[in-house]
Scaffold this motif. Sequence first.
Motif, PDB file in Angstrom:
ATOM      1  N   THR A 161      77.459  35.499  41.764  1.00 27.63           N
ATOM      2  CA  THR A 161      76.464  35.391  41.547  1.00 27.63           C
ATOM      3  C   THR A 161      74.554  35.484  42.458  1.00 27.63           C
ATOM      4  N   PRO A 162      74.078  36.237  42.058  1.00 26.87           N
ATOM      5  CA  PRO A 162      72.635  36.782  43.007  1.00 26.87           C
ATOM      6  C   PRO A 162      71.471  35.735  42.327  1.00 26.87           C
ATOM      7  N   PHE A 163      70.467  35.087  42.660  1.00 27.29           N
ATOM      8  CA  PHE A 163      69.696  34.479  42.264  1.00 27.29           C
ATOM      9  C   PHE A 163      68.174  35.538  42.118  1.00 27.29           C
ATOM     10  N   GLN A 164      67.487  35.981  40.919  1.00 29.81           N
ATOM     11  CA  GLN A 164      66.849  36.770  41.251  1.00 29.81           C
ATOM     12  C   GLN A 164      65.331  36.194  40.566  1.00 29.81           C
ATOM     13  N   PHE A 165      64.551  37.342  40.700  1.00 31.01           N
ATOM     14  CA  PHE A 165      63.277  36.454  40.263  1.00 31.01           C
ATOM     15  C   PHE A 165      63.095  36.565  39.006  1.00 31.01           C
ATOM     16  N   PHE A 166      62.397  36.059  38.442  1.00 34.23           N
ATOM     17  CA  PHE A 166      61.982  36.200  36.316  1.00 34.23           C
ATOM     18  C   PHE A 166      61.162  35.316  35.878  1.00 34.23           C
ATOM     19  N   VAL A 167      60.701  35.683  35.207  1.00 36.77           N
ATOM     20  CA  VAL A 167      59.740  35.680  33.859  1.00 36.77           C
ATOM     21  C   VAL A 167      59.769  35.831  33.025  1.00 36.77           C
ATOM     22  N   ASP A 168      58.999  35.948  31.953  1.00 34.57           N
ATOM     23  CA  ASP A 168      59.052  36.122  30.295  1.00 34.57           C
ATOM     24  C   ASP A 168      57.556  36.342  29.726  1.00 34.57           C
ATOM     25  N   PHE A 169      56.843  37.074  29.800  1.00 35.30           N
ATOM     26  CA  PHE A 169      55.612  37.499  29.196  1.00 35.30           C
ATOM     27  C   PHE A 169      55.681  38.264  27.883  1.00 35.30           C
ATOM     28  N   GLU A 170      57.256  38.273  27.464  1.00 36.04           N
ATOM     29  CA  GLU A 170      56.962  40.097  26.362  1.00 36.04           C
ATOM     30  C   GLU A 170      55.531  39.717  25.003  1.00 36.04           C
ATOM     31  N   ASN A 171      55.010  38.413  24.956  1.00 34.39           N
ATOM     32  CA  ASN A 171      53.681  38.617  24.367  1.00 34.39           C
ATOM     33  C   ASN A 171      52.767  39.060  25.215  1.00 34.39           C
ATOM     34  N   GLU A 172      52.711  39.254  25.931  1.00 34.16           N
ATOM     35  CA  GLU A 172      51.677  39.435  26.893  1.00 34.16           C
ATOM     36  C   GLU A 172      51.534  41.097  27.758  1.00 34.16           C
ATOM     37  N   PRO A 173      51.899  41.681  27.145  1.00 29.15           N
ATOM     38  CA  PRO A 173      52.657  43.559  27.850  1.00 29.15           C
ATOM     39  C   PRO A 173      52.130  43.827  29.068  1.00 29.15           C
ATOM     40  N   ASP A 174      50.666  43.736  29.069  1.00 26.88           N
ATOM     41  CA  ASP A 174      50.020  44.262  30.719  1.00 26.88           C
ATOM     42  C   ASP A 174      49.964  43.202  31.625  1.00 26.88           C
ATOM     43  N   LEU A 175      49.925  41.932  31.364  1.00 29.51           N
ATOM     44  CA  LEU A 175      50.534  41.127  32.037  1.00 29.51           C
ATOM     45  C   LEU A 175      51.677  40.880  32.839  1.00 29.51           C
ATOM     46  N   ALA A 176      53.007  41.253  32.241  1.00 32.44           N
ATOM     47  CA  ALA A 176      54.014  41.176  32.112  1.00 32.44           C
ATOM     48  C   ALA A 176      54.409  42.895  32.903  1.00 32.44           C
ATOM     49  N   ARG A 177      54.041  44.038  32.704  1.00 36.39           N
ATOM     50  CA  ARG A 177      53.422  45.171  33.582  1.00 36.39           C
ATOM     51  C   ARG A 177      52.474  44.891  35.142  1.00 36.39           C
ATOM     52  N   ALA A 178      52.224  44.062  34.814  1.00 34.57           N
ATOM     53  CA  ALA A 178      51.242  43.496  36.585  1.00 34.57           C
ATOM     54  C   ALA A 178      52.111  42.485  37.278  1.00 34.57           C
TER      55      ALA A 178
END
Length: 606
Positions: free
Chosen positions: A441-458
């Motif tokens: 398995t890889p180890f990839q970069f991940f976040v969770d900004f589901e409630n902040e779409p502008d930040l998620a897009r950035a």
Amino acid sequence: MRRVHSMSFGAEITSEGVRFALWAPTAREVRLVLDGIERPLKADGDGWYRHVSEDARAGSRYGYKIDGNLIVPDPASRFQPDDVHGLSLVVDPQSFEWSETSWKGRPWEEAVLYEVHVGTATPEGTYAGLMSKLARLRDLGITAIELMPIGEFPGRRNWGYDGVLPYAPDAAYGSPEDLKRLIERAHELGLMVFLDVVYNHFGPSGNYLHAYAKTFFTERHPTPWGAGINVDGEGSRVVRDFFIHNALYWLQEYHFDGLRFDAVHAITDDGKPHFIEELANRIRQAIPDRHVHLVLENEANQARWLNRDDRRRPKLHTAQWADDIHNSWHALLTGENEGYYEDYADKPLQHLGRALAEGFAYQGDPSPHKDGVIRGEPSGHLPPSAFVAFLQNHDQVGNRAFGERLSHLIPPERFALAHAIFLLSPQIPLLFMGEEWAASTPFQFFVDFENEPDLARAVRDGRRSEFWRFKAFTDPEMSQKIPDPTDRKTCENSRIDWSETERSPHREVLSQTRHLLDLRRTEIVPLLKSEYRGSHYKVSPESMLDVTWTFADDKLHLLANFGNNPMNGNIEENARVLWSSQGIDANGKSLQLPPWSGIVVKGQSA
């Protein structure tokens, strides 16, 4: 036994009631919101707002209303059940009774670190899930687990470096009591537990300090994340104490055995003593009766923080992550030369030899990657145990576009050679979760900004733009293949699969790791506990590396051929072979090493 760290920050249960304390020097008005009821707070002259409530109790929800409209959590919250924007929970740390009372930790020389991301280390992604794997790690030869940051971060998925509430173990992984049970179980098994803490910045979502404590930050010291942490200007005493107490809180209230301080080179301090020095001194003064280990990540390669006293004990910090060792190995094994590997690609074997022998490859040398900036301080006087070595870690894997592990990038025989030398060298080894069996398995970069779409897009766009300067991603179509860090699947794809250990080739890699760690325990650790007397290294034009570390009674000798032709070499008379690659006849003093092979022997000091 019950453990609590008393401090001036946060909510603390006292005999008079629950004391609430918030430092808000730039707020005009602060009100305590406690179980739905607002109470006005009066400011002290130094920016503190304090209140003792007889109505509050463990389990009460609270926050602070700033200037009449913004309700914020406690920056020193002990728990956040509803994430970074929700109310804080009053926690009674004395409600947890520790059954282990005699644990004092383990000597640093015995450390074999295992870096873990709690959320992807097990199918459950919890403290409880990780607890079920501890016995397996102990049996493998691991002596310490190191948790990536767990301070409350936005959403349910994050590496932890976006944390904004550093006293609150993230609710996505379980309760404070679950974390304490994990640590208690580890101690029962003889395992130390380390925590990675971040004192150089806060994450982009849920940090409300700017709303009421603007002096927590300073524009005088910009960082990659914005204004720097104010550890040397007006109001810095409270800021310094906020982080010093955080370190003591984890070590005392949760009984962690050590801390890894993230990117301390990004903490700029023009005053004296430097924050890094005061931090270590305060910890050592507060906890004199346990093995407490303090590890730096410091790109500046400042040997000054790692000096030993006349009894060979660390004066301040115990060790530093040895990025130079990793980067040299990586450039040598993969041939990669972009990004920071530019500093090592011209002569990777020479850099590796110097780093293995002396700790730093850059010891006051100009860095090509940084346009000739001088980097590092002389480190040859330090023992090898002042450095934590690794072939992989969360950064070096996860910051790749696709999160490939080293075992995905090079042939198995090269991986086996590097792994053996790495685990039998006298630095303190750190394995990244799954490395022991060459996880698929890889180890990839991940976040969770589901409630902040502008930040998620950035974040999504920023992740892809990071790689535009690399040749492989100049094609826009290729950059679009980089995994979306905001997609839940990116996190799920990074979850290691423990069942792989039962299948070939992972089973064989795991067996070899177990053998090497057993050798380390019986042969290398006794060396590290003796007096270190120095090292020397040689690199031949034909790519032969020769390193010797000398201790009071024994020498450790590494000989390795990284060239494409067989090479002749010599080992000491009567030296005892600890490990060698297949195809090496080590019956006499002279031997021949096939391409990409090595041998580690142990002999008596002169």
